[in-house]
Design a protein around this motif. Structure first.
Motif, PDB file in Angstrom:
ATOM      1  N   UNK A  12      50.541  13.539  28.319  1.00  0.00           N
ATOM      2  CA  UNK A  12      51.288  12.297  28.095  1.00  0.00           C
ATOM      3  C   UNK A  12      51.443  12.074  26.592  1.00  0.00           C
ATOM      4  N   UNK A  13      52.200  12.937  25.912  1.00  0.00           N
ATOM      5  CA  UNK A  13      52.329  12.824  24.449  1.00  0.00           C
ATOM      6  C   UNK A  13      53.052  11.558  24.034  1.00  0.00           C
ATOM      7  N   UNK A  14      52.699  11.058  22.842  1.00  0.00           N
ATOM      8  CA  UNK A  14      53.313   9.851  22.293  1.00  0.00           C
ATOM      9  C   UNK A  14      53.742  10.130  20.863  1.00  0.00           C
ATOM     10  N   UNK A  15      54.767   9.424  20.425  1.00  0.00           N
ATOM     11  CA  UNK A  15      55.265   9.616  19.057  1.00  0.00           C
ATOM     12  C   UNK A  15      54.821   8.512  18.115  1.00  0.00           C
ATOM     13  N   UNK A  16      54.217   7.431  18.640  1.00  0.00           N
ATOM     14  CA  UNK A  16      53.883   6.299  17.774  1.00  0.00           C
ATOM     15  C   UNK A  16      52.795   6.633  16.767  1.00  0.00           C
ATOM     16  N   UNK A  17      52.055   7.715  16.988  1.00  0.00           N
ATOM     17  CA  UNK A  17      50.998   8.083  16.052  1.00  0.00           C
ATOM     18  C   UNK A  17      51.516   8.930  14.894  1.00  0.00           C
ATOM     19  N   UNK A  18      52.816   9.223  14.890  1.00  0.00           N
ATOM     20  CA  UNK A  18      53.404  10.050  13.856  1.00  0.00           C
ATOM     21  C   UNK A  18      54.199   9.192  12.884  1.00  0.00           C
ATOM     22  N   UNK A  19      54.304   9.637  11.621  1.00  0.00           N
ATOM     23  CA  UNK A  19      55.127   8.895  10.655  1.00  0.00           C
ATOM     24  C   UNK A  19      56.573   8.821  11.132  1.00  0.00           C
ATOM     25  N   UNK A  20      57.270   7.784  10.671  1.00  0.00           N
ATOM     26  CA  UNK A  20      58.648   7.585  11.102  1.00  0.00           C
ATOM     27  C   UNK A  20      59.546   8.734  10.649  1.00  0.00           C
ATOM     28  N   UNK A  21      59.215   9.371   9.508  1.00  0.00           N
ATOM     29  CA  UNK A  21      60.052  10.453   9.009  1.00  0.00           C
ATOM     30  C   UNK A  21      59.614  11.816   9.530  1.00  0.00           C
ATOM     31  N   UNK A  22      58.701  11.832  10.489  1.00  0.00           N
ATOM     32  CA  UNK A  22      58.223  13.109  11.042  1.00  0.00           C
ATOM     33  C   UNK A  22      58.044  12.983  12.555  1.00  0.00           C
ATOM     34  N   UNK A  23      59.041  12.420  13.220  1.00  0.00           N
ATOM     35  CA  UNK A  23      58.952  12.242  14.660  1.00  0.00           C
ATOM     36  C   UNK A  23      59.067  13.593  15.368  1.00  0.00           C
ATOM     37  N   UNK A  24      58.122  13.905  16.251  1.00  0.00           N
ATOM     38  CA  UNK A  24      58.123  15.218  16.899  1.00  0.00           C
ATOM     39  C   UNK A  24      58.971  15.232  18.169  1.00  0.00           C
ATOM     40  N   UNK A  25      59.207  16.425  18.655  1.00  0.00           N
ATOM     41  CA  UNK A  25      59.778  16.588  19.986  1.00  0.00           C
ATOM     42  C   UNK A  25      58.620  16.596  20.979  1.00  0.00           C
ATOM     43  N   UNK A  26      58.658  15.750  21.988  1.00  0.00           N
ATOM     44  CA  UNK A  26      57.563  15.600  22.937  1.00  0.00           C
ATOM     45  C   UNK A  26      57.840  16.436  24.188  1.00  0.00           C
ATOM     46  N   UNK A  27      56.853  17.207  24.604  1.00  0.00           N
ATOM     47  CA  UNK A  27      56.966  18.032  25.802  1.00  0.00           C
ATOM     48  C   UNK A  27      55.830  17.637  26.746  1.00  0.00           C
ATOM     49  N   UNK A  28      56.181  17.014  27.855  1.00  0.00           N
ATOM     50  CA  UNK A  28      55.194  16.570  28.835  1.00  0.00           C
ATOM     51  C   UNK A  28      55.009  17.655  29.897  1.00  0.00           C
ATOM     52  N   UNK A  29      53.750  18.035  30.150  1.00  0.00           N
ATOM     53  CA  UNK A  29      53.458  19.086  31.118  1.00  0.00           C
ATOM     54  C   UNK A  29      52.504  18.544  32.175  1.00  0.00           C
ATOM     55  N   UNK A  30      52.559  19.092  33.393  1.00  0.00           N
ATOM     56  CA  UNK A  30      51.653  18.633  34.451  1.00  0.00           C
ATOM     57  C   UNK A  30      50.244  19.157  34.246  1.00  0.00           C
ATOM     58  N   UNK A  31      49.258  18.430  34.733  1.00  0.00           N
ATOM     59  CA  UNK A  31      47.862  18.856  34.658  1.00  0.00           C
ATOM     60  C   UNK A  31      47.114  18.288  35.863  1.00  0.00           C
ATOM     61  N   UNK A  32      47.249  18.948  37.024  1.00  0.00           N
ATOM     62  CA  UNK A  32      46.635  18.424  38.254  1.00  0.00           C
ATOM     63  C   UNK A  32      45.133  18.206  38.140  1.00  0.00           C
ATOM     64  N   UNK A  33      44.447  19.077  37.388  1.00  0.00           N
ATOM     65  CA  UNK A  33      42.991  18.958  37.250  1.00  0.00           C
ATOM     66  C   UNK A  33      42.582  18.178  35.998  1.00  0.00           C
ATOM     67  N   UNK A  34      43.569  17.601  35.302  1.00  0.00           N
ATOM     68  CA  UNK A  34      43.294  16.813  34.086  1.00  0.00           C
ATOM     69  C   UNK A  34      42.617  17.648  33.004  1.00  0.00           C
ATOM     70  N   UNK A  35      42.894  18.962  32.968  1.00  0.00           N
ATOM     71  CA  UNK A  35      42.302  19.816  31.942  1.00  0.00           C
ATOM     72  C   UNK A  35      43.062  19.727  30.624  1.00  0.00           C
ATOM     73  N   UNK A  36      44.319  19.332  30.695  1.00  0.00           N
ATOM     74  CA  UNK A  36      45.146  19.234  29.495  1.00  0.00           C
ATOM     75  C   UNK A  36      45.088  17.805  28.961  1.00  0.00           C
ATOM     76  N   UNK A  37      44.868  17.671  27.665  1.00  0.00           N
ATOM     77  CA  UNK A  37      44.771  16.344  27.056  1.00  0.00           C
ATOM     78  C   UNK A  37      46.151  15.708  26.946  1.00  0.00           C
ATOM     79  N   UNK A  38      46.160  14.394  26.747  1.00  0.00           N
ATOM     80  CA  UNK A  38      47.434  13.688  26.642  1.00  0.00           C
ATOM     81  C   UNK A  38      48.259  14.214  25.476  1.00  0.00           C
ATOM     82  N   UNK A  39      47.595  14.505  24.358  1.00  0.00           N
ATOM     83  CA  UNK A  39      48.251  15.156  23.222  1.00  0.00           C
ATOM     84  C   UNK A  39      47.409  16.377  22.885  1.00  0.00           C
ATOM     85  N   UNK A  40      47.810  17.534  23.395  1.00  0.00           N
ATOM     86  CA  UNK A  40      46.941  18.719  23.402  1.00  0.00           C
ATOM     87  C   UNK A  40      47.148  19.591  22.154  1.00  0.00           C
ATOM     88  N   UNK A  41      48.387  20.053  21.947  1.00  0.00           N
ATOM     89  CA  UNK A  41      48.655  20.913  20.789  1.00  0.00           C
ATOM     90  C   UNK A  41      49.952  20.496  20.121  1.00  0.00           C
TER      91      UNK A  41
END
Length: 336
Positions: A244-273
């Motif tokens: 569940x990536x978010x962009x609010x933690x990034x500077x306004x001039x460095x907004x990233x492209x967000x890629x949301x992926x499934x994680x049925x076992x919750x092994x992947x963090x909300x903002x992983x890499x």
């Protein structure tokens, strides 16, 4: 004077290259079980004597060959004029360029090892026995510190350029400063475990959090990411992958492209890499950084052993690399 490592490149091969800021160790393939402990020692800035003691702790009979290059004392800078100690044993050779000339050392010429102390080292080439050069990788690859498989390591020490003295600027008129604005609650928020309690020592902010310089502008993507879900993403700016990536933690001039992926076992963090265009020595390639994920990230590069990414430490990606986020989710890196 700075504490930065020299310019360093390597050629892929069968030996293990343990490359730290203050020491370089090369070990033959037979010593695989010792690599992890030696890397931990070198990575923490251990000095020459400490690393050498660890190398020969089991006796020379159990160590057919190795190379150790280090400074006289951990913590000194690697500039021309620094005393450099070198030990070579077995099927290895070393060539040093110093301010007084060339120095050549052959490890198989001695029954124990060849040891020298050198001053004014400005460049070095370490070569070990090779069982055939890799054909699917460039002849030389750039590296600063880390654990790689090598047949040759080349270093060049670059001294800092003197900074010209400038006349002091006239003092500005005295005025009363406005009261500092209170911090917003988001400015102090933890970032998915990137805190001292999360298991690593706070330092410069890792890519993708406030304070990080924006990704360098690129005219074309430096890589393309093939997510195992079927999604394809070009790396022309920062890309953040997570549950569940978010962009609010990034500077306004460095907004990233967000890629949301499934994680049925919750092994992947909300903002992983984060994967972003590299800068400096990594310009033209993509760089991956673990953003303090709970279960970690495994990176497999072509011709290299798998490695667990350290939170906040960027690693340049080679075409064909595979990033494993867990929960069956992988990202393949290909040319754009």
């Amino acid at each position: 004077m700075t504490d930065r490592p020299p310019l360093r490149s390597y050629r892929p091969g069968p030996w293990f290259g343990i490359l730290g800021t203050h020491a370089t160790v090369l070990l033959p393939p037979s010593e695989k079980d010792r690599v992890a402990s030696l890397w931990e020692l070198v990575d923490t800035g251990a000095g020459f004597d400490e690393v050498l003691d660890a190398l020969i702790a089991g006796g020379l009979r159990e160590l057919p060959g190795f190379v150790l290059v280090s400074e006289a004392a951990a913590g000194s800078t690697r500039e021309a004029g620094t005393i450099t100690k070198v030990v070579v044993r077995g099927a290895a050779r070393a060539r040093f360029t110093t301010t007084d000339g060339e120095v050549h050392l052959e490890g198989d010429e001695a029954t124990t090892w060849v040891e020298r102390s050198l001053s004014g080292v400005v460049a070095s080439v370490l070569e070990v026995a090779d069982d055939g050069e890799a054909t699917d990788l460039p002849a030389e690859l750039r590296v600063d510190t880390g654990l790689v498989r090598v047949s040759r390591v080349e270093e060049q020490v670059v001294a800092d350029e003197p900074v010209p003295e400038e006349e002091p600027a006239p003092a500005p008129p005295t005025h009363r400063a406005a009261p500092a604005a209170p911090l917003d609650e988001h400015d102090t928020a933890d970032h998915d475990g990137l805190t001292q309690a999360g298991g690593w020592t706070p330092g410069p902010p890792p890519p993708g959090i406030p304070g990080q310089e924006p990704a360098p502008a690129v005219t074309r993507p430096v890589a393309r990411l093939l997510v195992s879900t079927g999604e394809s993403v070009e790396v022309d700016r920062a890309v953040v992958v997570g549950r569940a990536p978010e962009s609010r933690r990034f500077p306004h001039d460095d907004q990233p492209r967000l890629v949301t992926v499934p994680s049925p076992q919750q092994e992947i963090s909300s903002m992983h890499v984060e994967i972003r265009p590299g800068s400096g020595a990594d310009h033209g390639s993509a760089v991956v950084t673990d953003l303090g994920s709970t279960n970690g990230t495994v990176l497999v590069q072509p011709g290299l052993p798998a490695e667990d990414l350290r939170p906040g430490v960027g690693v340049a990606l080679l075409p064909g690399a595979v990033i494993d986020l867990g929960d069956g989710l992988t990202i393949s890196v290909v040319q754009p």
